[in-house]
Design a protein around this motif. Structure first.
Motif, PDB file in Angstrom:
ATOM      1  N   ASN A 274       0.833  -1.212   0.000  1.00  0.00           N
ATOM      2  CA  ASN A 274       0.000   0.000   0.000  1.00  0.00           C
ATOM      3  C   ASN A 274       0.858   1.249   0.000  1.00  0.00           C
ATOM      4  O   ASN A 274       0.532   2.238  -0.670  1.00  0.00           O
ATOM      5  CB  ASN A 274      -0.919   0.002   1.216  1.00  0.00           C
ATOM      6  CG  ASN A 274      -2.020  -1.041   1.128  1.00  0.00           C
ATOM      7  OD1 ASN A 274      -2.221  -1.644   0.069  1.00  0.00           O
ATOM      8  ND2 ASN A 274      -2.716  -1.258   2.227  1.00  0.00           N
ATOM      9  N   LYS A 275       1.951   1.212   0.758  1.00  0.00           N
ATOM     10  CA  LYS A 275       2.852   2.369   0.802  1.00  0.00           C
ATOM     11  C   LYS A 275       3.433   2.651  -0.580  1.00  0.00           C
ATOM     12  O   LYS A 275       3.479   3.796  -1.031  1.00  0.00           O
ATOM     13  CB  LYS A 275       3.963   2.113   1.816  1.00  0.00           C
ATOM     14  CG  LYS A 275       5.097   3.145   1.803  1.00  0.00           C
ATOM     15  CD  LYS A 275       4.606   4.537   2.193  1.00  0.00           C
ATOM     16  CE  LYS A 275       5.796   5.486   2.315  1.00  0.00           C
ATOM     17  NZ  LYS A 275       5.369   6.863   2.633  1.00  0.00           N
ATOM     18  N   ARG A 276       3.862   1.592  -1.271  1.00  0.00           N
ATOM     19  CA  ARG A 276       4.425   1.784  -2.609  1.00  0.00           C
ATOM     20  C   ARG A 276       3.377   2.301  -3.587  1.00  0.00           C
ATOM     21  O   ARG A 276       3.682   3.138  -4.446  1.00  0.00           O
ATOM     22  CB  ARG A 276       5.052   0.479  -3.104  1.00  0.00           C
ATOM     23  CG  ARG A 276       6.383   0.144  -2.419  1.00  0.00           C
ATOM     24  CD  ARG A 276       7.035  -1.082  -3.012  1.00  0.00           C
ATOM     25  NE  ARG A 276       6.306  -2.301  -2.669  1.00  0.00           N
ATOM     26  CZ  ARG A 276       6.512  -2.998  -1.554  1.00  0.00           C
ATOM     27  NH1 ARG A 276       7.400  -2.587  -0.677  1.00  0.00           N
ATOM     28  NH2 ARG A 276       5.840  -4.100  -1.326  1.00  0.00           N
ATOM     29  N   GLU A 277       2.144   1.835  -3.437  1.00  0.00           N
ATOM     30  CA  GLU A 277       1.067   2.348  -4.302  1.00  0.00           C
ATOM     31  C   GLU A 277       0.816   3.827  -4.040  1.00  0.00           C
ATOM     32  O   GLU A 277       0.667   4.622  -4.958  1.00  0.00           O
ATOM     33  CB  GLU A 277      -0.221   1.555  -4.087  1.00  0.00           C
ATOM     34  CG  GLU A 277      -1.371   2.047  -4.943  1.00  0.00           C
ATOM     35  CD  GLU A 277      -2.680   1.326  -4.668  1.00  0.00           C
ATOM     36  OE1 GLU A 277      -3.727   1.829  -5.131  1.00  0.00           O
ATOM     37  OE2 GLU A 277      -2.663   0.291  -3.999  1.00  0.00           O
ATOM     38  N   MET A 278       0.776   4.199  -2.747  1.00  0.00           N
ATOM     39  CA  MET A 278       0.555   5.602  -2.402  1.00  0.00           C
ATOM     40  C   MET A 278       1.673   6.485  -2.934  1.00  0.00           C
ATOM     41  O   MET A 278       1.419   7.601  -3.426  1.00  0.00           O
ATOM     42  CB  MET A 278       0.410   5.765  -0.888  1.00  0.00           C
ATOM     43  CG  MET A 278      -0.899   5.227  -0.315  1.00  0.00           C
ATOM     44  SD  MET A 278      -1.106   5.602   1.446  1.00  0.00           S
ATOM     45  CE  MET A 278      -0.028   4.386   2.184  1.00  0.00           C
ATOM     46  N   GLN A 279       2.904   5.999  -2.830  1.00  0.00           N
ATOM     47  CA  GLN A 279       4.049   6.780  -3.293  1.00  0.00           C
ATOM     48  C   GLN A 279       3.987   7.035  -4.799  1.00  0.00           C
ATOM     49  O   GLN A 279       4.507   8.047  -5.290  1.00  0.00           O
ATOM     50  CB  GLN A 279       5.349   6.059  -2.963  1.00  0.00           C
ATOM     51  CG  GLN A 279       5.748   6.122  -1.513  1.00  0.00           C
ATOM     52  CD  GLN A 279       6.123   7.522  -1.053  1.00  0.00           C
ATOM     53  OE1 GLN A 279       5.332   8.195  -0.410  1.00  0.00           O
ATOM     54  NE2 GLN A 279       7.299   7.967  -1.391  1.00  0.00           N
TER      55      GLN A 279
END
Length: 281
Positions: A274-279
């Motif tokens: 999720n963090k990588r998607e948000m970034q």
């Protein structure tokens, strides 16, 4: 007469805006603040050409007025300034919560002005003009929150301003939708940081800390008056985000308590994804 911009409130955000707006439309920048000492310091620093103790006097003749004050100050200021706004002026604010404020403002806004809200996604842990800097908004997000009556020309002006002060990501968003998203990206983040610092091990010293501690607790050195107002003003959205966060913590706690390594690894992997998607957004 030169193009005039008036900033009402000359603390961290207003002071930084004054610095950042240098050269915008070759404008004259004036300001207002209720604290005479702040006015003196802002003038000495050259952030504005004139500083007033009275907002109504300051807004006279300004083509663009930006309120850089706490939300509860804006309705009385609009009342006080209503007959002093230049006809056709664009009026904005940079508050972090919008819906309730705009419901209060709707009947107060004169028909002679164009009100277009904004929210620059920038700040520092410490408030006050002494912490203002010209680069505060550089590389930041900038959210434009128009009212139903806002004109395309006013929205375009706020886009131009955001570009001038160095904002990297500019979006136009409905005020209610703004508040729902901000409850997660800003309100919940400040709650989480504050929660981490409400209790700590009595033997802890900075020798035991590294980047994780600094990153997770940086914004816990918080302005309690400002954030009390913002969190309560966005209460329903903040509670929804907070409840989801608490449930996620319970899921992780349960996996640790059960020594359920597979579930724990899955939750951590999902968080990383999720963090990588948000970034990437």
């Amino acid at each position: 007469m030169p193009y005039r911009v008036c900033l009402v409130g000359l603390g961290l955000m207003g002071g930084s805006m004054a610095y950042a707006l240098k050269g915008f439309r070759d404008c004259e920048i004036v300001g207002a603040d209720s604290d005479p000492d702040v006015c003196t310091r802002v003038l000495r620093a050259g952030a504005v050409s004139r500083a007033y103790g009275d907002a109504a006097e300051a807004v006279s003749g300004a083509s663009l007025v930006i309120f850089c004050v706490y939300p509860h100050h804006i309705p009385p200021l609009i009342r006080a300034c209503a007959s002093h706004f230049q006809q056709g002026a664009v009026v904005s604010d940079i508050c972090g919560v919008k819906t309730g404020l705009y419901q209060t403002l709707a009947p107060l806004i004169p028909d002679t002005i164009d009100y277009v809200g904004a929210h620059p996604m920038a700040g520092r842990e410490r408030d006050g003009f002494e912490n203002a800097c010209p680069t505060l908004y550089r590389g930041s997000g900038f959210l434009i929150t128009p009212l139903p009556k806002s004109k395309p020309s006013g929205i375009a002006l706020l886009r131009e301003l955001a570009d001038h002060i160095g904002a990297a990501r500019i979006e136009v968003i409905d005020p209610a939708h703004h508040d729902r998203i901000i409850a997660y990206t800003s309100d919940l983040m400040h709650i989480a940081a504050a929660g981490l610092c409400l209790d700590f091990h009595p033997d802890m010293t900075l020798a035991y800390t590294a980047g994780a501690f600094r990153d997770c607790t940086r914004i816990a050195d918080i302005n309690p008056d400002a954030w009390r107002e913002l969190l309560l003003a966005n209460r329903d959205n903040t509670l929804e985000a907070l409840d989801a966060y608490i449930e996620d913590l319970r899921r992780m706690r349960g996996a640790i308590a059960r020594r359920d390594g597979a579930t724990l690894a899955g939750l951590l992997a999902q968080a990383g994804d999720n963090k990588r998607e948000m970034q990437g957004r």
